[in-house]
Design a protein around this motif. Sequence first.
Motif, short mmCIF file in Angstrom:
data_model
loop_
_atom_site.label_atom_id
_atom_site.label_comp_id
_atom_site.label_asym_id
_atom_site.label_seq_id
_atom_site.Cartn_x
_atom_site.Cartn_y
_atom_site.Cartn_z
N GLU A 1 -9.48 1.71 1.88
CA GLU A 1 -8.80 1.79 0.59
C GLU A 1 -9.13 0.58 -0.28
O GLU A 1 -9.35 0.71 -1.49
CB GLU A 1 -7.29 1.91 0.79
CG GLU A 1 -6.45 1.71 -0.46
CD GLU A 1 -6.75 2.70 -1.58
OE1 GLU A 1 -6.41 2.37 -2.74
OE2 GLU A 1 -7.31 3.77 -1.32
N LYS A 2 -9.19 -0.60 0.30
CA LYS A 2 -9.55 -1.80 -0.48
C LYS A 2 -10.98 -1.66 -1.03
O LYS A 2 -11.25 -2.06 -2.17
CB LYS A 2 -9.46 -3.06 0.40
CG LYS A 2 -8.02 -3.53 0.64
CD LYS A 2 -7.95 -4.60 1.70
CE LYS A 2 -8.64 -5.89 1.25
NZ LYS A 2 -7.92 -6.55 0.13
N TYR B 1 -6.77 0.73 5.69
CA TYR B 1 -6.47 -0.17 4.58
C TYR B 1 -7.74 -0.84 4.06
O TYR B 1 -7.85 -1.12 2.86
CB TYR B 1 -5.43 -1.19 5.02
CG TYR B 1 -4.10 -0.55 5.34
CD1 TYR B 1 -3.15 -0.33 4.35
CD2 TYR B 1 -3.80 -0.13 6.64
CE1 TYR B 1 -1.94 0.28 4.64
CE2 TYR B 1 -2.60 0.49 6.94
CZ TYR B 1 -1.67 0.69 5.94
OH TYR B 1 -0.47 1.31 6.22
N PHE C 1 0.79 -1.23 0.00
CA PHE C 1 0.00 0.00 0.00
C PHE C 1 0.83 1.28 0.00
O PHE C 1 0.26 2.37 0.07
CB PHE C 1 -0.92 0.02 1.23
CG PHE C 1 -2.08 -0.92 1.13
CD1 PHE C 1 -3.27 -0.54 0.55
CD2 PHE C 1 -1.97 -2.22 1.62
CE1 PHE C 1 -4.34 -1.41 0.45
CE2 PHE C 1 -3.03 -3.10 1.54
CZ PHE C 1 -4.23 -2.69 0.95
#
Length: 425
Positions: free
Chosen positions: A42-43, A39, A26
């Motif tokens: 973001e995914k 995270y 990332f």
Amino acid sequence: NPPFLGNRLLRRKLGDVYAEELWSVFDDRLPRSSDLCCYWHEKSRAAIESGHTKRAGLLATQGIRGQANRRVLERIKESGALFFARSDDPWVLAGAAVHISFVGQDDGSDPDRTLDGASTTAINSDLTTGVDVTKARRLSANLGVAFMGVVAVGPFDIGGELAQTFLSSPNPDGRANADVVKPMLNGLDLTGRPRGRWLIDFTGLSDQEAALYEAPYGYALMHVKPMRDASKSRSRETRWWRYVWPRPEMRAALQDLPRFIATPLTSKHRFFVWVPKGVVVNHAIGAIARSDDYTMGVLHSRVHQVWSLASGTQLETRPRYTPSTCFETFPFPDPTEEQRARIGEAAQRLVELRDGWLNPPGLAPASLEKRTLTNLYNQRPTWLANAHAALDAAILAAYGWPVDLTDTDMLERLLDLNLERAVAP
């Protein structure tokens, strides 16, 4: 509800291998200082951008709105939009009480937006609506001035009695322990009464050099070294006798000043105080490397307070002052010499009255304990309100703005001024 883990605990809790793998995947998308839950956001954004799904709704602590965490929300707005959010809700589960944010994202095709239960045309990346201060840029004139205090990590702080013992103790080569035993302040000392704490500070010294300060080094060897040796975090300073973050840039900026300005980073009220040269402030305090009354006045103004509340972050219900977003982006006025002097005089008067209230002569110790800046600003007596009003009038005059500006109008003008200066050569 993705798992939460603060960025400083990632390596310690998940292990070196996992943390390094996570960051390698990332690194081109999120800062390494992002909390773990970012995270998952973001995914989800990537899944929406690629067409694998249309919408996603996830939780986070309310810290997602600020500092490095905010980058994930900025990326969501770059490829899509935030269609739903609750910026700050209390969350109590299994005895844990935190404040969380709800974040709903899509590809931007849905025009309906809802923030904190109200319809809006757009949701900013700090989970606000209206004036988007996240667009503000750091200003070159403000760089290298505001800092977060030192992060020691370990029991380097000592009481006044022990400090005096160290200060009077001799060393084999005649050097004075005052070189490494220094008065300190933390956030509680500013919001409450000064506690008279001191710090052992071996910044910049080798182990052999530190050992020449016999008594303080012996204390650190007994109390600090075992704690630091037990830490397995590679992100920490491996030289156990030194602070993890000694802030050399801050020290260099403060070196030639007779005094500097300090503020508690997390506090119900935003106030600033003078700190004499030689005092070390810890990470709960923001240090501003200026010694003039004019700067003190501007920082204490309603103008700066409105800006810092909008551009800062929040810890539960307490506003947090972040030097990079609150100070480095703030457009100071461009006063005449007469206006600058008037602001300085108003600031001097405010501090003089405030200090007179904090430490009146002849008051019993028990009564003095109640005389804190927090209690003063909770009460906000008329004389204090009048002193701030006089200061605000002087500062608004320096901007050339009317005194009856709303907070929203003030933010719009400040953002315009920031962007104008940010692009100027």
